[in-house]
Motif scaffolding. Structure first.
Motif, PDB file in Angstrom:
ATOM      1  N   ALA A   1      40.002  38.252  45.527  1.00 41.20           N
ATOM      2  CA  ALA A   1      38.633  38.662  45.884  1.00 41.20           C
ATOM      3  C   ALA A   1      37.840  39.076  44.646  1.00 41.20           C
ATOM      4  O   ALA A   1      38.386  39.688  43.725  1.00 41.20           O
ATOM      5  CB  ALA A   1      38.691  39.824  46.882  1.00 41.20           C
ATOM      6  N   ASP A   2      36.559  38.725  44.634  1.00 43.66           N
ATOM      7  CA  ASP A   2      35.631  39.147  43.571  1.00 43.66           C
ATOM      8  C   ASP A   2      34.531  39.991  44.190  1.00 43.66           C
ATOM      9  O   ASP A   2      34.099  39.721  45.317  1.00 43.66           O
ATOM     10  CB  ASP A   2      34.964  37.933  42.907  1.00 43.66           C
ATOM     11  CG  ASP A   2      35.924  37.140  42.053  1.00 43.66           C
ATOM     12  OD1 ASP A   2      37.126  37.450  42.099  1.00 43.66           O
ATOM     13  OD2 ASP A   2      35.474  36.220  41.355  1.00 43.66           O
ATOM     14  N   MET A   3      34.052  40.977  43.452  1.00 43.68           N
ATOM     15  CA  MET A   3      32.917  41.788  43.911  1.00 43.68           C
ATOM     16  C   MET A   3      32.304  42.470  42.699  1.00 43.68           C
ATOM     17  O   MET A   3      32.879  42.455  41.609  1.00 43.68           O
ATOM     18  CB  MET A   3      33.371  42.829  44.934  1.00 43.68           C
ATOM     19  CG  MET A   3      34.330  43.848  44.377  1.00 43.68           C
ATOM     20  SD  MET A   3      35.408  44.550  45.630  1.00 43.68           S
ATOM     21  CE  MET A   3      36.466  43.195  46.067  1.00 43.68           C
ATOM     22  N   LYS A   4      31.157  43.073  42.870  1.00 44.93           N
ATOM     23  CA  LYS A   4      30.529  43.817  41.776  1.00 44.93           C
ATOM     24  C   LYS A   4      31.040  45.263  41.808  1.00 44.93           C
ATOM     25  O   LYS A   4      31.339  45.806  42.869  1.00 44.93           O
ATOM     26  CB  LYS A   4      29.004  43.827  41.930  1.00 44.93           C
ATOM     27  CG  LYS A   4      28.385  42.426  41.939  1.00 44.93           C
ATOM     28  CD  LYS A   4      28.331  41.849  40.545  1.00 44.93           C
ATOM     29  CE  LYS A   4      27.704  40.466  40.550  1.00 44.93           C
ATOM     30  NZ  LYS A   4      28.617  39.423  40.973  1.00 44.93           N
ATOM     31  N   ALA A   5      31.101  45.877  40.622  1.00 45.01           N
ATOM     32  CA  ALA A   5      31.563  47.266  40.540  1.00 45.01           C
ATOM     33  C   ALA A   5      30.963  47.929  39.320  1.00 45.01           C
ATOM     34  O   ALA A   5      30.567  47.262  38.360  1.00 45.01           O
ATOM     35  CB  ALA A   5      33.091  47.307  40.448  1.00 45.01           C
ATOM     36  N   MET A   6      30.872  49.251  39.369  1.00 40.07           N
ATOM     37  CA  MET A   6      30.465  49.990  38.168  1.00 40.07           C
ATOM     38  C   MET A   6      31.341  51.231  38.006  1.00 40.07           C
ATOM     39  O   MET A   6      31.935  51.722  38.971  1.00 40.07           O
ATOM     40  CB  MET A   6      28.986  50.358  38.212  1.00 40.07           C
ATOM     41  CG  MET A   6      28.559  51.192  39.365  1.00 40.07           C
ATOM     42  SD  MET A   6      26.778  51.327  39.337  1.00 40.07           S
ATOM     43  CE  MET A   6      26.594  53.073  39.209  1.00 40.07           C
ATOM     44  N   ILE A   7      31.418  51.702  36.761  1.00 41.98           N
ATOM     45  CA  ILE A   7      32.201  52.912  36.481  1.00 41.98           C
ATOM     46  C   ILE A   7      31.322  54.101  36.851  1.00 41.98           C
ATOM     47  O   ILE A   7      30.300  54.357  36.221  1.00 41.98           O
ATOM     48  CB  ILE A   7      32.628  52.967  34.999  1.00 41.98           C
ATOM     49  CG1 ILE A   7      33.516  51.759  34.665  1.00 41.98           C
ATOM     50  CG2 ILE A   7      33.362  54.270  34.692  1.00 41.98           C
ATOM     51  CD1 ILE A   7      33.796  51.564  33.196  1.00 41.98           C
ATOM     52  N   LYS A   8      31.717  54.792  37.916  1.00 45.34           N
ATOM     53  CA  LYS A   8      30.906  55.908  38.421  1.00 45.34           C
ATOM     54  C   LYS A   8      31.149  57.172  37.601  1.00 45.34           C
ATOM     55  O   LYS A   8      30.236  57.919  37.297  1.00 45.34           O
ATOM     56  CB  LYS A   8      31.283  56.136  39.892  1.00 45.34           C
ATOM     57  CG  LYS A   8      30.293  56.954  40.690  1.00 45.34           C
ATOM     58  CD  LYS A   8      30.694  56.912  42.165  1.00 45.34           C
ATOM     59  CE  LYS A   8      30.016  58.012  42.940  1.00 45.34           C
ATOM     60  NZ  LYS A   8      30.555  58.098  44.311  1.00 45.34           N
ATOM     61  N   GLU A   9      32.426  57.381  37.236  1.00 42.89           N
ATOM     62  CA  GLU A   9      32.742  58.605  36.483  1.00 42.89           C
ATOM     63  C   GLU A   9      34.031  58.412  35.684  1.00 42.89           C
ATOM     64  O   GLU A   9      34.972  57.764  36.153  1.00 42.89           O
ATOM     65  CB  GLU A   9      32.936  59.777  37.472  1.00 42.89           C
ATOM     66  CG  GLU A   9      33.088  61.113  36.788  1.00 42.89           C
ATOM     67  CD  GLU A   9      33.432  62.239  37.750  1.00 42.89           C
ATOM     68  OE1 GLU A   9      33.843  63.299  37.265  1.00 42.89           O
ATOM     69  OE2 GLU A   9      33.314  62.065  38.990  1.00 42.89           O
ATOM     70  N   VAL A  10      34.045  58.949  34.464  1.00 44.97           N
ATOM     71  CA  VAL A  10      35.278  58.992  33.671  1.00 44.97           C
ATOM     72  C   VAL A  10      35.901  60.365  33.894  1.00 44.97           C
ATOM     73  O   VAL A  10      35.299  61.389  33.581  1.00 44.97           O
ATOM     74  CB  VAL A  10      34.995  58.777  32.165  1.00 44.97           C
ATOM     75  CG1 VAL A  10      36.292  58.859  31.358  1.00 44.97           C
ATOM     76  CG2 VAL A  10      34.307  57.435  31.932  1.00 44.97           C
ATOM     77  N   ARG A  11      37.096  60.408  34.475  1.00 45.31           N
ATOM     78  CA  ARG A  11      37.746  61.694  34.777  1.00 45.31           C
ATOM     79  C   ARG A  11      38.354  62.308  33.503  1.00 45.31           C
ATOM     80  O   ARG A  11      38.140  63.451  33.205  1.00 45.31           O
ATOM     81  CB  ARG A  11      38.861  61.511  35.807  1.00 45.31           C
ATOM     82  CG  ARG A  11      38.425  60.840  37.103  1.00 45.31           C
ATOM     83  CD  ARG A  11      37.817  61.842  38.041  1.00 45.31           C
ATOM     84  NE  ARG A  11      37.746  61.316  39.388  1.00 45.31           N
ATOM     85  CZ  ARG A  11      36.771  61.608  40.243  1.00 45.31           C
ATOM     86  NH1 ARG A  11      35.791  62.402  39.878  1.00 45.31           N
ATOM     87  NH2 ARG A  11      36.775  61.119  41.465  1.00 45.31           N
ATOM     88  N   TYR A  12      39.182  61.494  32.803  1.00 44.95           N
ATOM     89  CA  TYR A  12      39.776  61.980  31.546  1.00 44.95           C
ATOM     90  C   TYR A  12      40.335  60.792  30.778  1.00 44.95           C
ATOM     91  O   TYR A  12      40.525  59.706  31.320  1.00 44.95           O
ATOM     92  CB  TYR A  12      40.885  63.017  31.814  1.00 44.95           C
ATOM     93  CG  TYR A  12      42.033  62.536  32.687  1.00 44.95           C
ATOM     94  CD1 TYR A  12      43.049  61.714  32.192  1.00 44.95           C
ATOM     95  CD2 TYR A  12      42.122  62.925  34.028  1.00 44.95           C
ATOM     96  CE1 TYR A  12      44.094  61.287  32.988  1.00 44.95           C
ATOM     97  CE2 TYR A  12      43.167  62.498  34.836  1.00 44.95           C
ATOM     98  CZ  TYR A  12      44.151  61.678  34.309  1.00 44.95           C
ATOM     99  OH  TYR A  12      45.190  61.249  35.116  1.00 44.95           O
ATOM    100  N   LYS A  13      40.576  61.023  29.487  1.00 47.66           N
ATOM    101  CA  LYS A  13      41.287  60.039  28.673  1.00 47.66           C
ATOM    102  C   LYS A  13      42.718  60.527  28.501  1.00 47.66           C
ATOM    103  O   LYS A  13      42.960  61.730  28.414  1.00 47.66           O
ATOM    104  CB  LYS A  13      40.614  59.892  27.304  1.00 47.66           C
ATOM    105  CG  LYS A  13      39.495  58.882  27.356  1.00 47.66           C
ATOM    106  CD  LYS A  13      38.640  58.722  26.142  1.00 47.66           C
ATOM    107  CE  LYS A  13      39.205  58.839  24.796  1.00 47.66           C
ATOM    108  NZ  LYS A  13      38.203  58.506  23.747  1.00 47.66           N
ATOM    109  N   LEU A  14      43.655  59.590  28.447  1.00 54.17           N
ATOM    110  CA  LEU A  14      45.068  59.949  28.331  1.00 54.17           C
ATOM    111  C   LEU A  14      45.521  59.734  26.896  1.00 54.17           C
ATOM    112  O   LEU A  14      45.335  58.647  26.342  1.00 54.17           O
ATOM    113  CB  LEU A  14      45.889  59.062  29.275  1.00 54.17           C
ATOM    114  CG  LEU A  14      47.343  59.445  29.490  1.00 54.17           C
ATOM    115  CD1 LEU A  14      47.458  60.711  30.316  1.00 54.17           C
ATOM    116  CD2 LEU A  14      48.090  58.317  30.202  1.00 54.17           C
TER     117      LEU A  14
END
Length: 430
Positions: free
Chosen positions: A356-369
């Motif tokens: 499946a394909d769809m559009k998406a965006m990064i809503k929030e960056v929680r943390y970097k590891l």
């Protein structure tokens, strides 16, 4: 695994000649990954004479006394010149017991994304440790990535034993060091083998220099490690890739749904539901290139026909009526950023999940590891290439996802830049 869950039987697998095992190699620079793969190919007689001749000539040009088996895998010109692995090199070989795909991944920190790519489909991770250096930062880094990617089996190859006089105490010390570190990780099956890739000890043939080691050689381990239960055989998931309508006289009314089973066991007569529409039906038949079969399971590629005419297309998923994934538009993902340019705010990407394909965006960056310490950095949220971070994605339509821990096929996704068509990130659904 649930004892009363359906387990696939061997006869359904008979249409495949041999089981395929994918493994990835990882280790610091100069730990001997390419030499090890060259040794595996050479000693298992999986090399053509003309390839061997080219490697001999390259070794002579470099003024080497012995043939450098690492040249069999370091295919890029830069790699041959620098003597390092840069890109993921895939190699294929087979023994009478199994077929193998090797992903030879780079050791440098700046190529973390290449390791993620090579390891994402692997059943086994081979982690090389130089017997002289023991467990180093890169060992920990690669083990953490193997754990994040849920690679079911880790084989720790303690290499260059010839340079420490095949000393058992050195081997025991490194095993103990690694076990202490691995206790923090989510790795179910860890094995250790002392080897010398250069001399061939314990790679394909047993070592005469290490009679104290009673375990198996590397090739024997790879041939016999049990990978059947690496797949989820409980949750039935069949992402549809294409609809087959031959429209010939013989198959005038045939309508089949082709794809690769991502989980579970399917049998004719099973009641199934098609998502996202929610319509239910029963499986009429399961067809393969060699004819009809009585049951199918991951990772088989099959065509399923249903008793009812339902509008089904690419991107839909056939599941069990009483066991369905939860459709979500806000999804939590551990993501490895693969692109040189970091993500721009509010940018829309194409998200690919199963078929499946769809559009998406990064809503929030929680943390970097921090990949070396597993520390979560919640202050610095600027994503750069090779960063691994936890983000929340918002999609334009529901994703039929399981958690990556439950199913590596339906729990993984990629983000594609619409303008350049480049894959910018790979993600594991939490």
């Amino acid at each position: 695994m649930n004892s009363n869950s359906q387990q696939p039987t061997a006869n359904a697998n008979s249409y495949l000649d041999m089981e395929l095992l994918r493994f990835t190699t990882a280790g610091s620079v100069d730990d001997g990954k390419s030499t090890l793969i060259g040794r595996l190919l050479f000693d298992s007689k999986s090399i053509f004479e003309d390839q061997m001749e080219q490697v001999k000539q390259s070794s002579e040009r470099k003024g080497l006394e012995a043939t450098d088996l690492a040249l069999l895998t370091d295919g890029l010109k830069d790699e041959r010149e620098q003597g390092i692995t840069i890109d993921v090199a895939y190699r294929y070989f087979a023994t009478p017991k199994r077929k193998f795909i090797i992903a030879d991944t780079p050791g440098h920190i700046q190529y973390t994304r290449n390791m993620v790519t090579g390891a994402s489909t692997a059943n086994v991770a081979l982690i090389l440790i130089d017997a002289r250096n023991g467990v180093v930062d890169q060992t920990c880094r690669h083990s953490i990535i193997a754990s994040l990617l849920q690679i079911p089996h880790v084989v720790v190859c303690i290499n260059k034993m010839d340079l420490v006089d095949y000393d058992k105490a050195t081997y025991d010390r490194i095993v103990s060091e690694y076990e202490k570190f691995a206790a923090k990780l989510d790795v179910k099956d860890v094995r250790f083998i002392p080897i010398s890739a250069l001399k061939g000890d314990n790679v394909v043939n047993r070592s005469e220099h290490m009679p104290w080691f009673e375990g198996s050689t590397l090739l024997y381990t790879l041939e016999n490690i049990h990978i059947g239960s690496d797949y989820n055989h409980i949750d039935c998931r069949f992402p549809v890739q294409t609809v087959i309508r031959p429209k010939s006289d013989k198959f005038h009314d045939y309508r089949g749904y082709a794809g690769r089973i991502a989980g579970g066991v399917f049998k004719p007569g099973d009641e199934v539901t098609v998502l996202p529409s929610g319509f239910s039906s029963k499986i009429k038949s399961i067809d393969t290139f060699n004819g009809e079969i009585d049951e199918a399971f991951a990772p088989m590629s099959v065509t399923i026909t249903l008793e009812d005419d339902i509008d089904i297309g690419r991107g839909d998923m056939i599941v069990r009526t009483n066991n369905q994934p939860e459709p979500k538009q806000d999804i939590e993902v551990m993501m490895c950023w693969l692109n040189q340019k970091g993500p721009m705010p509010r940018t829309k990407y194409t998200l690919r999940h199963t078929s499946a394909d769809m559009k998406a965006m990064i809503k929030e960056v929680r943390y970097k590891l921090d990949i070396n310490t597993l520390h979560r950095n919640e202050e610095d949220k600027e994503i750069k290439m090779n960063d691994i971070c936890r983000v929340q994605l918002r999609t334009t339509k529901p994703v039929l996802a399981d958690s990556y821990r439950k199913n590596r096929q339906t729990g993984s996704l990629i983000l594609v830049d619409e303008a350049t068509n480049e894959t910018v990130a790979a993600g594991m659904i939490i």
